[in-house]
Design a protein around this motif. Structure first.
Motif, PDB file in Angstrom:
ATOM      1  N   ASP A  47       0.828  -1.206   0.000  1.00 17.31           N
ATOM      2  CA  ASP A  47       0.000   0.000   0.000  1.00 17.31           C
ATOM      3  C   ASP A  47       0.866   1.261   0.000  1.00 17.31           C
ATOM      4  O   ASP A  47       0.430   2.331   0.416  1.00 17.31           O
ATOM      5  CB  ASP A  47      -0.951   0.005   1.201  1.00 17.31           C
ATOM      6  CG  ASP A  47      -0.217  -0.054   2.537  1.00 17.31           C
ATOM      7  OD1 ASP A  47       1.028  -0.200   2.541  1.00 17.31           O
ATOM      8  OD2 ASP A  47      -0.888   0.050   3.582  1.00 17.31           O
ATOM      9  N   ALA A  70       2.237   1.893  -5.379  1.00 11.52           N
ATOM     10  CA  ALA A  70       0.988   1.149  -5.536  1.00 11.52           C
ATOM     11  C   ALA A  70      -0.202   2.103  -5.550  1.00 11.52           C
ATOM     12  O   ALA A  70      -1.130   1.951  -6.370  1.00 11.52           O
ATOM     13  CB  ALA A  70       0.838   0.116  -4.424  1.00 11.52           C
ATOM     14  N   GLN A  71      -0.201   3.087  -4.682  1.00 11.42           N
ATOM     15  CA  GLN A  71      -1.312   4.032  -4.643  1.00 11.42           C
ATOM     16  C   GLN A  71      -1.402   4.837  -5.940  1.00 11.42           C
ATOM     17  O   GLN A  71      -2.496   5.075  -6.467  1.00 11.42           O
ATOM     18  CB  GLN A  71      -1.152   4.966  -3.448  1.00 11.42           C
ATOM     19  CG  GLN A  71      -1.336   4.278  -2.107  1.00 11.42           C
ATOM     20  CD  GLN A  71      -1.192   5.236  -0.936  1.00 11.42           C
ATOM     21  OE1 GLN A  71      -1.486   6.426  -1.062  1.00 11.42           O
ATOM     22  NE2 GLN A  71      -0.745   4.732   0.194  1.00 11.42           N
ATOM     23  N   ALA A 103      -2.769   2.603  -8.662  1.00 11.01           N
ATOM     24  CA  ALA A 103      -4.204   2.385  -8.459  1.00 11.01           C
ATOM     25  C   ALA A 103      -5.010   3.575  -8.985  1.00 11.01           C
ATOM     26  O   ALA A 103      -6.039   3.411  -9.650  1.00 11.01           O
ATOM     27  CB  ALA A 103      -4.493   2.163  -6.976  1.00 11.01           C
ATOM     28  N   ARG A 153      -7.694   3.577 -12.148  1.00 17.76           N
ATOM     29  CA  ARG A 153      -9.062   4.073 -11.963  1.00 17.76           C
ATOM     30  C   ARG A 153      -9.367   5.226 -12.920  1.00 17.76           C
ATOM     31  O   ARG A 153     -10.442   5.274 -13.530  1.00 17.76           O
ATOM     32  CB  ARG A 153      -9.257   4.511 -10.516  1.00 17.76           C
ATOM     33  CG  ARG A 153     -10.683   4.963 -10.199  1.00 17.76           C
ATOM     34  CD  ARG A 153     -10.883   5.189  -8.720  1.00 17.76           C
ATOM     35  NE  ARG A 153      -9.980   6.168  -8.163  1.00 17.76           N
ATOM     36  CZ  ARG A 153      -8.980   5.887  -7.327  1.00 17.76           C
ATOM     37  NH1 ARG A 153      -8.756   4.642  -6.938  1.00 17.76           N
ATOM     38  NH2 ARG A 153      -8.194   6.842  -6.846  1.00 17.76           N
ATOM     39  N   TRP A 191      -7.780  -2.388 -16.621  1.00 14.33           N
ATOM     40  CA  TRP A 191      -7.022  -3.336 -15.815  1.00 14.33           C
ATOM     41  C   TRP A 191      -5.556  -2.994 -16.025  1.00 14.33           C
ATOM     42  O   TRP A 191      -5.105  -2.816 -17.169  1.00 14.33           O
ATOM     43  CB  TRP A 191      -7.297  -4.774 -16.245  1.00 14.33           C
ATOM     44  CG  TRP A 191      -8.662  -5.251 -15.867  1.00 14.33           C
ATOM     45  CD1 TRP A 191      -9.827  -5.019 -16.530  1.00 14.33           C
ATOM     46  CD2 TRP A 191      -9.000  -6.036 -14.717  1.00 14.33           C
ATOM     47  NE1 TRP A 191     -10.880  -5.607 -15.872  1.00 14.33           N
ATOM     48  CE2 TRP A 191     -10.401  -6.242 -14.752  1.00 14.33           C
ATOM     49  CE3 TRP A 191      -8.264  -6.590 -13.665  1.00 14.33           C
ATOM     50  CZ2 TRP A 191     -11.074  -6.973 -13.776  1.00 14.33           C
ATOM     51  CZ3 TRP A 191      -8.920  -7.315 -12.692  1.00 14.33           C
ATOM     52  CH2 TRP A 191     -10.313  -7.503 -12.745  1.00 14.33           C
ATOM     53  N   PHE A 212      -4.166  -4.224 -10.824  1.00 17.64           N
ATOM     54  CA  PHE A 212      -5.268  -3.394 -10.352  1.00 17.64           C
ATOM     55  C   PHE A 212      -6.454  -3.516 -11.305  1.00 17.64           C
ATOM     56  O   PHE A 212      -6.293  -3.629 -12.522  1.00 17.64           O
ATOM     57  CB  PHE A 212      -4.834  -1.926 -10.278  1.00 17.64           C
ATOM     58  CG  PHE A 212      -3.670  -1.690  -9.367  1.00 17.64           C
ATOM     59  CD1 PHE A 212      -3.864  -1.418  -8.024  1.00 17.64           C
ATOM     60  CD2 PHE A 212      -2.372  -1.762  -9.854  1.00 17.64           C
ATOM     61  CE1 PHE A 212      -2.782  -1.209  -7.172  1.00 17.64           C
ATOM     62  CE2 PHE A 212      -1.282  -1.562  -9.021  1.00 17.64           C
ATOM     63  CZ  PHE A 212      -1.497  -1.285  -7.675  1.00 17.64           C
ATOM     64  N   GLY A 236      -9.506   0.655  -9.555  1.00 18.15           N
ATOM     65  CA  GLY A 236      -8.335   1.002  -8.766  1.00 18.15           C
ATOM     66  C   GLY A 236      -8.030   0.041  -7.638  1.00 18.15           C
ATOM     67  O   GLY A 236      -7.018   0.202  -6.945  1.00 18.15           O
ATOM     68  N   ALA A 237      -8.871  -0.976  -7.453  1.00 20.22           N
ATOM     69  CA  ALA A 237      -8.630  -1.949  -6.382  1.00 20.22           C
ATOM     70  C   ALA A 237      -7.487  -2.887  -6.764  1.00 20.22           C
ATOM     71  O   ALA A 237      -7.363  -3.284  -7.925  1.00 20.22           O
ATOM     72  CB  ALA A 237      -9.895  -2.749  -6.103  1.00 20.22           C
ATOM     73  N   LEU A 238      -6.675  -3.244  -5.778  1.00 21.25           N
ATOM     74  CA  LEU A 238      -5.603  -4.214  -5.990  1.00 21.25           C
ATOM     75  C   LEU A 238      -6.229  -5.599  -6.052  1.00 21.25           C
ATOM     76  O   LEU A 238      -6.749  -6.102  -5.060  1.00 21.25           O
ATOM     77  CB  LEU A 238      -4.585  -4.123  -4.852  1.00 21.25           C
ATOM     78  CG  LEU A 238      -3.364  -5.050  -4.952  1.00 21.25           C
ATOM     79  CD1 LEU A 238      -2.550  -4.754  -6.204  1.00 21.25           C
ATOM     80  CD2 LEU A 238      -2.492  -4.907  -3.691  1.00 21.25           C
ATOM     81  N   ARG A 239      -6.203  -6.227  -7.223  1.00 20.43           N
ATOM     82  CA  ARG A 239      -6.897  -7.491  -7.439  1.00 20.43           C
ATOM     83  C   ARG A 239      -5.994  -8.706  -7.259  1.00 20.43           C
ATOM     84  O   ARG A 239      -6.489  -9.803  -6.980  1.00 20.43           O
ATOM     85  CB  ARG A 239      -7.520  -7.520  -8.834  1.00 20.43           C
ATOM     86  CG  ARG A 239      -8.522  -6.398  -9.100  1.00 20.43           C
ATOM     87  CD  ARG A 239      -9.757  -6.488  -8.206  1.00 20.43           C
ATOM     88  NE  ARG A 239     -10.735  -5.461  -8.548  1.00 20.43           N
ATOM     89  CZ  ARG A 239     -11.693  -5.619  -9.444  1.00 20.43           C
ATOM     90  NH1 ARG A 239     -11.814  -6.758 -10.108  1.00 20.43           N
ATOM     91  NH2 ARG A 239     -12.541  -4.633  -9.700  1.00 20.43           N
TER      92      ARG A 239
END
Length: 253
Positions: A55, A59-60, A63, A67, A72, A94, A98-101
């Protein structure tokens, strides 16, 4: 995106430019970045300073870009600082929200007891990810040399293998050959995204490539940095396996 990873350019500037390129791909479904494109795949001295949690700021930022573009995004890999204090070469995927998948810690570390093999911990888990356009199987660079790993990803439903890399120019023909071999033997698409330019004095191979389940090259970059785009239909995976059902004759494993 075959990025020219020029480590003489400030990290913040390289991050901003890559995020800009991602945001420009709003009409795409999947965007893929190379291995360790921000810290550098060969400049080991940077790794401890550049290590981040899952996080962390990189990574932010990825993301948010995913988004904003509504895509993807396979964000290549980062030097992950694990909860155990070890470092891992970890890929991040992601969703368009924007979610980490998914995350994947590289299993096969290059270096023969030095470099990455000495400085990074080994991953332990195979990772697949269901998406609206097929099931992705995740691997990274040196993993490409280990066909048994891809057989296991196949058995977990992989239809598209995504392989970010920092593969050097002096072995680029191995890269091209192995990407096609993994596609042919598993009857899957392979999306192999390499770096361009030079890192820590080592010329990178480029030649990012998209290969179909018959081993045909759909699209391929040259040695320079560029955005390579290709349109694929994952229905070809099932059709190939039906038309040429070689996988039904497996007897070992």
């Amino acid at each position: 995106m075959q990025l020219d990873v020029d480590l003489s350019v400030p990290k913040a500037d390289r991050l901003a430019e890559t995020l800009r390129l991602v945001r420009e791909r709003a009409d795409d479904h999947l965007v893929v970045l190379p291995e360790l494109w921000l810290p550098g795949g060969w400049d080991y001295a940077r790794w401890d300073e550049d290590a981040e949690t899952l996080d962390g700021p990189t990574a932010q930022a990825l993301a948010e870009a995913a988004r904003d573009a509504g895509v993807w995004l396979h964000g290549g890999s980062i030097v992950e600082r694990g909860d155990d204090g070890a470092h891992y070469n970890t890929s991040l995927v992601f969703g368009p929200d924007g979610a980490l998948r998914a995350t994947y810690r590289k299993i096969h570390r290059f270096g023969f007891d030095s470099g990455e093999a000495a400085l990074m911990g080994p991953g332990a888990d195979l990772v697949t990810l269901a998406t609206p356009f097929g099931t992705l199987g995740l691997a990274t660079c040196y993993d490409l040399r280990f066909p048994e790993m891809f057989r296991l990803l196949l058995d977990r439903g992989a239809e598209v293998l995504v392989v970010p890399a920092a593969w050097p120019a002096r072995r680029v023909e191995h890269w091209r050959l192995l990407a096609r071999a993994r596609a042919v033997e598993n009857q899957v698409f392979v999306l192999a995204c390499n770096t361009a330019g030079s890192q820590a004095g080592l010329a990178q191979g480029g030649h990012s490539v998209v290969v179909d389940p018959w081993g045909e090259i759909v699209a391929e970059a040259g040695p320079e940095g560029r955005v390579l785009t290709a349109e694929i239909d994952t229905a070809l995976v099932a059709k190939t396996r039906a038309d040429f059902p070689v996988l039904k004759d497996r007897r070992v494993g």
